[in-house]
Scaffold this motif. Structure first.
Motif, short mmCIF file in Angstrom:
data_model
loop_
_atom_site.label_atom_id
_atom_site.label_comp_id
_atom_site.label_asym_id
_atom_site.label_seq_id
_atom_site.Cartn_x
_atom_site.Cartn_y
_atom_site.Cartn_z
N ASN A 94 94.05 65.30 55.64
CA ASN A 94 94.11 63.84 56.00
C ASN A 94 95.38 63.21 54.99
N LEU A 95 95.28 61.87 55.54
CA LEU A 95 95.36 60.91 54.21
C LEU A 95 93.71 60.18 54.29
N SER A 96 93.47 59.45 53.24
CA SER A 96 92.79 58.56 52.92
C SER A 96 92.30 57.55 54.27
N VAL A 97 91.16 57.28 54.62
CA VAL A 97 91.05 56.07 55.72
C VAL A 97 90.83 54.53 54.31
N GLN A 98 91.72 53.82 55.26
CA GLN A 98 92.22 53.18 53.81
C GLN A 98 92.77 51.65 54.30
N VAL A 99 92.70 50.15 54.48
CA VAL A 99 93.07 49.07 55.35
C VAL A 99 93.85 48.47 54.30
N HIS A 100 94.85 47.49 54.63
CA HIS A 100 95.24 46.59 53.86
C HIS A 100 95.13 45.14 54.20
N PRO A 101 95.44 44.35 52.91
CA PRO A 101 95.55 43.25 52.79
C PRO A 101 96.31 42.00 54.01
N ILE A 192 100.44 48.16 48.27
CA ILE A 192 98.77 47.57 48.46
C ILE A 192 98.16 48.04 49.31
N THR A 193 97.29 49.14 48.15
CA THR A 193 96.00 49.75 49.61
C THR A 193 95.14 49.65 49.54
N TYR A 194 94.07 49.46 50.27
CA TYR A 194 92.35 49.49 49.86
C TYR A 194 91.43 50.95 50.59
N ARG A 195 91.49 51.43 49.53
CA ARG A 195 90.87 53.27 50.07
C ARG A 195 89.61 52.74 50.55
N VAL A 196 88.43 53.78 51.99
CA VAL A 196 87.33 53.69 52.29
C VAL A 196 86.80 54.66 52.20
N TYR A 197 87.19 55.84 52.58
CA TYR A 197 86.89 57.16 51.93
C TYR A 197 88.54 57.89 51.97
N ASP A 198 87.26 59.34 51.25
CA ASP A 198 88.38 59.86 50.68
C ASP A 198 87.45 61.45 51.43
N TYR A 199 86.68 62.07 51.61
CA TYR A 199 86.41 62.92 51.95
C TYR A 199 86.19 63.46 50.64
N ASP A 200 85.58 63.19 50.68
CA ASP A 200 85.10 63.18 48.50
C ASP A 200 85.90 64.42 48.54
N ARG A 201 86.90 64.04 48.17
CA ARG A 201 88.08 65.02 47.68
C ARG A 201 88.61 65.17 45.64
N THR A 202 89.22 65.40 45.34
CA THR A 202 88.99 65.70 44.28
C THR A 202 90.24 65.89 44.12
N ASP A 203 90.93 66.04 42.36
CA ASP A 203 91.64 66.15 42.12
C ASP A 203 92.23 67.23 41.01
N ALA A 204 93.24 67.75 40.18
CA ALA A 204 93.33 68.83 39.42
C ALA A 204 92.18 68.51 38.27
N ALA A 205 91.78 67.58 37.94
CA ALA A 205 91.10 67.39 36.80
C ALA A 205 89.49 66.83 37.20
N GLY A 206 89.35 67.14 38.95
CA GLY A 206 88.15 67.10 39.27
C GLY A 206 87.50 66.10 39.21
N LYS A 208 87.64 62.18 41.45
CA LYS A 208 87.91 61.91 42.77
C LYS A 208 88.04 60.11 42.45
N ARG A 209 89.21 60.16 44.03
CA ARG A 209 89.71 59.10 43.56
C ARG A 209 88.73 57.95 43.78
N ASP A 210 89.86 56.29 43.22
CA ASP A 210 88.12 55.57 43.49
C ASP A 210 88.83 54.75 44.98
N LEU A 211 87.44 54.16 45.69
CA LEU A 211 87.15 53.65 46.61
C LEU A 211 87.42 52.09 46.49
N HIS A 212 87.62 50.68 47.44
CA HIS A 212 87.71 49.65 47.39
C HIS A 212 86.74 49.27 48.51
N LEU A 213 85.64 49.72 48.54
CA LEU A 213 85.02 48.88 49.09
C LEU A 213 84.71 47.38 49.59
#
Length: 319
Positions: A94-101, A192-206, A208-213
């Motif tokens: 799944n891609l992150s849930v997002q919105v664009h301006p 340009i993307t504003y991330r709303v929700y990312d399923y609490d995923r983590t990268d290889a370093a543990g 989480k990706r930033d959100l822009h609520l």
């Protein structure tokens, strides 16, 4: 200068949600097993396509736009950037849930020339695949409250999809591509993307990706009453069947299916073409260029007449 198509090399982008379908389906030399995107027609600084043929071979599309504006019927005083970006996306997860301006917010707040309206043609979809398009909030206060409290199942609208479906995603639309889907995306040339929700995923370093609520809540259209999927009438022109998928202020996109031959005149500033399936030719001023799936090119303004021949499924777009 060019009296022929301008063929372009894709630029690959690795993503946490990417996979290997771009190699499996199109034979692309992807860089890893997490390749999420091929930017196939791009002048964006984060991934400009390189020209494969003709006198500008080796230059980027951005350089051609800047220095050879006549190819695009661009006024020499026009300082705007190339307006469109075409991608193939492989959503292995799944891609992150997002919105664009929109353009105004992007310029005033982010200092970039374009917001982002986009659209998706579903190339393939596994059984039960779905998209997130829109939300159920009735006011901006309710939207913010549901975002902050993580009421994602109640907030988000989900739509099952299959190959051949098309979705228009104007700026301000909350959206996400679900796992098991490959899409061709036509969009404004914006990253340009504003991330709303990312399923609490983590990268290889543990991490989480930033959100822009906060920004996401500011730019989201409320309420959201639009239909996600729309049926499109088919126009038969000899051996060519055309579906007009969308026509908005930023782009027009059509799906062409050819079984035979068709004569065409270039009646727009320039035409973007992606070959989704099949084999055939494009003939320009008596010169034949072979086409097969996975190819992407621009017909510049210096081409007036052209002919397709063969069995081809194309997505074409223009401003």
């Amino acid at each position: 200068m060019y009296h022929e198509p301008i063929f372009l090399e894709p630029v690959f982008q690795e993503r946490i949600w990417g996979g290997e379908k771009l190699k499996e389906k199109y034979g692309y030399p992807i860089p890893s097993k997490q390749t999420g995107e091929a930017w196939v027609i791009s002048a964006h600084p984060n991934g400009p396509s390189q020209i494969k043929n003709g006198p500008l071979k080796g230059k980027t599309l951005a350089e051609a736009w800047e220095d050879y504006g006549k190819l695009f019927n661009k006024d020499t005083d026009n300082k705007e950037e190339y307006p469109l970006l075409v991608k193939l996306l492989d959503a292995n997860a799944n891609l992150s849930v997002q919105v664009h301006p929109d353009d105004t917010y992007a310029r005033e707040v982010e200092g970039v020339p374009y917001g982002k309206t986009e659209c998706w043609y579903v190339v393939s979809a596994e059984p039960d695949a779905e998209l997130i398009i829109g939300h159920h909030a009735t006011s901006r206060d309710e939207l913010q409250q549901m975002m902050q409290s993580g009421e994602w199942d109640a907030l988000l609208k989900r739509v099952p999809v299959q190959a051949g479906d098309f979705v228009h995603v104007p700026s301000g639309t909350i959206h996400a591509i679900g796992s098991g889907i490959v899409i061709l995306e036509t969009q404004q040339s914006s990253d340009i993307t504003y991330r709303v929700y990312d399923y609490d995923r983590t990268d290889a370093a543990g991490n989480k990706r930033d959100l822009h609520l906060e920004k996401a809540a500011q730019v989201t259209t409320v309420p959201d009453n639009r239909a996600a999927l729309i049926e499109h009438a088919e126009d038969k022109q000899g051996d060519l069947s055309i579906k007009r998928l969308v026509e908005d202020p930023y782009f027009t996109v059509e799906h062409w299916k050819l079984n035979g031959a068709t004569e065409n005149k270039l009646e727009v500033d320039f035409l973007q073409v992606s070959v989704l399936e099949g084999k055939g030719d494009i003939i320009v001023e008596g010169k034949t260029f072979n086409l097969e799936k996975g190819m992407h090119f621009i017909l510049p303004h210096t081409v007036k007449d052209y002919r397709f021949d063969g069995e081809l499924e194309l997505v074409v777009s223009w401003v």
